[in-house]
Scaffold this motif. Structure first.
Motif, PDB file in Angstrom:
ATOM      1  N   GLU A   1      14.316  77.192 -36.254  1.00  0.00           N
ATOM      2  CA  GLU A   1      15.775  77.325 -36.109  1.00  0.00           C
ATOM      3  C   GLU A   1      16.498  76.475 -37.152  1.00  0.00           C
ATOM      4  O   GLU A   1      17.453  76.931 -37.800  1.00  0.00           O
ATOM      5  N   ALA A   2      16.024  75.230 -37.318  1.00  0.00           N
ATOM      6  CA  ALA A   2      16.657  74.313 -38.281  1.00  0.00           C
ATOM      7  C   ALA A   2      16.508  74.857 -39.710  1.00  0.00           C
ATOM      8  O   ALA A   2      17.449  74.799 -40.509  1.00  0.00           O
ATOM      9  N   GLN A   3      15.330  75.406 -40.013  1.00  0.00           N
ATOM     10  CA  GLN A   3      15.108  75.964 -41.361  1.00  0.00           C
ATOM     11  C   GLN A   3      15.999  77.182 -41.591  1.00  0.00           C
ATOM     12  O   GLN A   3      16.516  77.382 -42.683  1.00  0.00           O
ATOM     13  N   LYS A   4      16.187  77.981 -40.553  1.00  0.00           N
ATOM     14  CA  LYS A   4      17.049  79.157 -40.675  1.00  0.00           C
ATOM     15  C   LYS A   4      18.490  78.718 -40.944  1.00  0.00           C
ATOM     16  O   LYS A   4      19.173  79.296 -41.776  1.00  0.00           O
ATOM     17  N   LYS A   5      18.905  77.685 -40.205  1.00  0.00           N
ATOM     18  CA  LYS A   5      20.270  77.206 -40.368  1.00  0.00           C
ATOM     19  C   LYS A   5      20.486  76.711 -41.803  1.00  0.00           C
ATOM     20  O   LYS A   5      21.505  77.004 -42.432  1.00  0.00           O
ATOM     21  N   LYS A   6      19.489  76.011 -42.298  1.00  0.00           N
ATOM     22  CA  LYS A   6      19.575  75.450 -43.652  1.00  0.00           C
ATOM     23  C   LYS A   6      19.628  76.557 -44.708  1.00  0.00           C
ATOM     24  O   LYS A   6      20.263  76.415 -45.744  1.00  0.00           O
ATOM     25  N   ASN A   7      18.942  77.664 -44.445  1.00  0.00           N
ATOM     26  CA  ASN A   7      18.833  78.732 -45.448  1.00  0.00           C
ATOM     27  C   ASN A   7      19.617  79.991 -45.059  1.00  0.00           C
ATOM     28  O   ASN A   7      19.165  81.106 -45.284  1.00  0.00           O
ATOM     29  N   ASP A   8      20.786  79.748 -44.494  1.00  0.00           N
ATOM     30  CA  ASP A   8      21.684  80.832 -44.075  1.00  0.00           C
ATOM     31  C   ASP A   8      22.424  81.378 -45.307  1.00  0.00           C
ATOM     32  O   ASP A   8      22.958  80.617 -46.114  1.00  0.00           O
ATOM     33  N   LEU A   9      22.459  82.693 -45.443  1.00  0.00           N
ATOM     34  CA  LEU A   9      23.086  83.304 -46.638  1.00  0.00           C
ATOM     35  C   LEU A   9      24.612  83.446 -46.548  1.00  0.00           C
ATOM     36  O   LEU A   9      25.237  83.912 -47.491  1.00  0.00           O
ATOM     37  N   THR A  10      25.209  83.030 -45.414  1.00  0.00           N
ATOM     38  CA  THR A  10      26.664  83.210 -45.262  1.00  0.00           C
ATOM     39  C   THR A  10      27.472  82.638 -46.445  1.00  0.00           C
ATOM     40  O   THR A  10      28.332  83.334 -46.983  1.00  0.00           O
ATOM     41  N   PRO A  11      27.207  81.384 -46.881  1.00  0.00           N
ATOM     42  CA  PRO A  11      28.010  80.881 -48.015  1.00  0.00           C
ATOM     43  C   PRO A  11      27.845  81.724 -49.275  1.00  0.00           C
ATOM     44  O   PRO A  11      28.762  81.808 -50.091  1.00  0.00           O
ATOM     45  N   ILE A  12      26.690  82.349 -49.408  1.00  0.00           N
ATOM     46  CA  ILE A  12      26.456  83.177 -50.593  1.00  0.00           C
ATOM     47  C   ILE A  12      27.299  84.456 -50.515  1.00  0.00           C
ATOM     48  O   ILE A  12      27.843  84.906 -51.521  1.00  0.00           O
ATOM     49  N   ALA A  13      27.419  85.008 -49.290  1.00  0.00           N
ATOM     50  CA  ALA A  13      28.256  86.193 -49.104  1.00  0.00           C
ATOM     51  C   ALA A  13      29.701  85.875 -49.489  1.00  0.00           C
ATOM     52  O   ALA A  13      30.378  86.674 -50.143  1.00  0.00           O
ATOM     53  N   VAL A  14      30.160  84.683 -49.116  1.00  0.00           N
ATOM     54  CA  VAL A  14      31.533  84.268 -49.420  1.00  0.00           C
ATOM     55  C   VAL A  14      31.725  84.156 -50.938  1.00  0.00           C
ATOM     56  O   VAL A  14      32.690  84.670 -51.508  1.00  0.00           O
ATOM     57  N   ARG A  15      30.766  83.503 -51.589  1.00  0.00           N
ATOM     58  CA  ARG A  15      30.854  83.350 -53.046  1.00  0.00           C
ATOM     59  C   ARG A  15      30.797  84.709 -53.751  1.00  0.00           C
ATOM     60  O   ARG A  15      31.523  84.951 -54.716  1.00  0.00           O
ATOM     61  N   LEU A  16      29.962  85.590 -53.254  1.00  0.00           N
ATOM     62  CA  LEU A  16      29.825  86.922 -53.856  1.00  0.00           C
ATOM     63  C   LEU A  16      31.145  87.680 -53.758  1.00  0.00           C
ATOM     64  O   LEU A  16      31.575  88.344 -54.708  1.00  0.00           O
TER      65      LEU A  16
END
Ligand code: ADP
Ligand code: MG
Length: 407
Positions: free
Chosen positions: A72-87
């Motif tokens: 769960e912690a690793q998933k949280k760390k590697n969440d693509l949401t910020p990348i979607a925002v930047r894109l």
């Protein structure tokens, strides 16, 4: 190979694009968006053609053998949401995002996509089956698409569900599979370093970095293709020790001594080793007492080689001057510490000064060094794929994620 450039009739088609959005993140903030920028050309081209674009990417590592809490912690760390925002910022249009990596919600989002819209799916590695190229997972993803574009060069050396499984299925079904602009450029440039044209000789390879054992196959492959191989970095000391020289406490891979000896004996003089080294008593700058330059053949007992010395810089520069083509992988020294940047900078400079030569750099740390020292514009090509660029050279231009696209 079909390229996205030549892909026609994609209006209204669902196109999965495997991109490499594996950007460095710190606390959810993108530290370098290069990889997102590098994927824009392919994405924009498909959007202009009014395709329905579905983006898949991995981010970081998720170890599925760990406990549920750790995962769960690793998933949280590697969440693509910020990348979607930047894109969305970079494309200047809305980006849809699927928090689910498979199942009904994802299928519904794909179903709802309109022509010229883009959907980014959460990190492919949230799925345990991704790295195992699980056939069921690949089938589910493939069922969402009418076509596939591979534009994740940095992942092309891995036969995962998103890089290999999907195109294998779609190809079987007679659906179009293609490479994107970024992969096309990489293949074009790196292939030239693999199938050597006579007009590109002398062809000089420069190898450095940390471990021989990581690079045995690349050394072997380059020995067969190049006219000279200049070896610096930590790996040079294993070669020096194999010759019987005193290397002090320099990093040596003792289990590679035999290999290094064999290399030298069969290289027909192609291998050029450092003649002097910048050495220190202590790797850690805070505990350091001295830095001295000595002949590489006789590094004092308590000293450790950290960079190539000035005589070697001159020797390597003289060799590089003759080159019509250069392939470079691996820094010449511990370039992360300011005292040991000179060797790597000297190589950058020698390559930058070449007129009319074809010059390529592959390797994550080497590319970072080129950028850090301001030489990015001076190379014909700096590969975006660390491991992938090396494997491409090793395997004579073949990578699973690209070969599967070939007709
Ligand atoms: P690349 O990512 O370009 O393939 P590597 O990962 O093989 O390169 O090697 C890069 C690392 O090698 C750098 O972190 C650098 O500090 C290290 N290195 C280079 N020379 C030395 C040396 N003499 N001693 C210790 N580390 C070295
Ligand atoms: Mg590296």
């Amino acid at each position: 190979m079909l390229t996205v450039k030549n892909m026609t009739n994609v209006k209204g088609k669902r196109v999965i694009v495997r991109v490499d959005f594996n950007v460095p993140l710190k606390d959810g903030t993108i530290r370098d968006d290069n990889r997102i920028v590098a994927a824009l050309e392919t994405i924009k081209d498909l959007l202009k053609k009014e395709a329905r674009v579905i983006l898949l990417s991995h981010l970081g590592k998720i170890k599925h053998k760990e406990t549920p809490e750790v995962i769960e912690a690793q998933k949280k760390k590697n969440d693509l949401t910020p990348i979607a925002v930047r894109l969305s910022e970079l494309l200047n249009m809305p980006v849809k995002f699927s928090p689910d990596t498979r199942g009904a919600n994802l299928a519904a989002l794909v179903e709802g996509l309109q022509d010229g819209e883009v959907l980014l799916v959460q990190n492919t590695r949230y799925e345990k089956g991704e790295e195992k190229n699980d056939p069921e997972l690949a089938l589910e993803w493939a069922s969402l698409a009418d076509a596939f574009v591979m534009d994740a060069f940095g992942s092309a050396h891995r036969a995962h569900a998103s890089t290999y499984g999907i195109p294998a299925i779609l190809k079987e079904e007679g659906k179009p599979v293609a490479i994107g602009y970024l992969v096309e450029k990489e293949v074009e440039n790196l292939s030239r370093c693999v199938e050597v044209n006579e007009k590109d000789r002398p062809y000089i390879a420069i190898l450095g970095g940390f471990k021989i054992s990581d690079k045995i196959k690349v050394i072997q492959s380059l020995l067969g293709k190049c006219d000279k191989i200049l070896i610096g970095g930590a790996m040079a000391y294993t070669f020096q020790k194999a010759l019987g020289h005193n290397v002090g406490i320099s990093p040596v891979e003792d289990d590679q001594l035999e290999y290094a000896r064999k290399c030298l004996l069969t290289a027909n003089g192609k291998i050029v080793l450092p003649i002097d080294s910048v050495t220190t008593d202590e790797f850690d700058p805070s505990k350091r007492k001295s830095i001295i330059t000595t002949e590489t053949q006789s590094i004092p007992e308590n000293m450790e080689g950290m960079d190539i010395g000035p005589k070697t810089q001159a020797l390597f520069t003289k060799e590089i001057k003759k080159a019509k083509m250069v392939f470079w992988n691996g820094p010449m020294g511990v370039f992360e510490q300011p005292e040991f940047t000179k060797g790597t900078i000297a190589v950058c400079k020698a390559i930058a000064d070449l007129k009319g030569a074809f010059t390529v750099c592959g390797g994550g740390d080497s590319a970072a060094a080129i950028k850090q020292f301001g030489f990015s514009e001076d190379f014909s090509h700096v590969s975006t794929g660390g491991g992938a660029s090396l494997e491409m050279i090793e395997n004579d231009g073949h990578l699973p994620g690209i070969d599967i696209i070939r007709k």
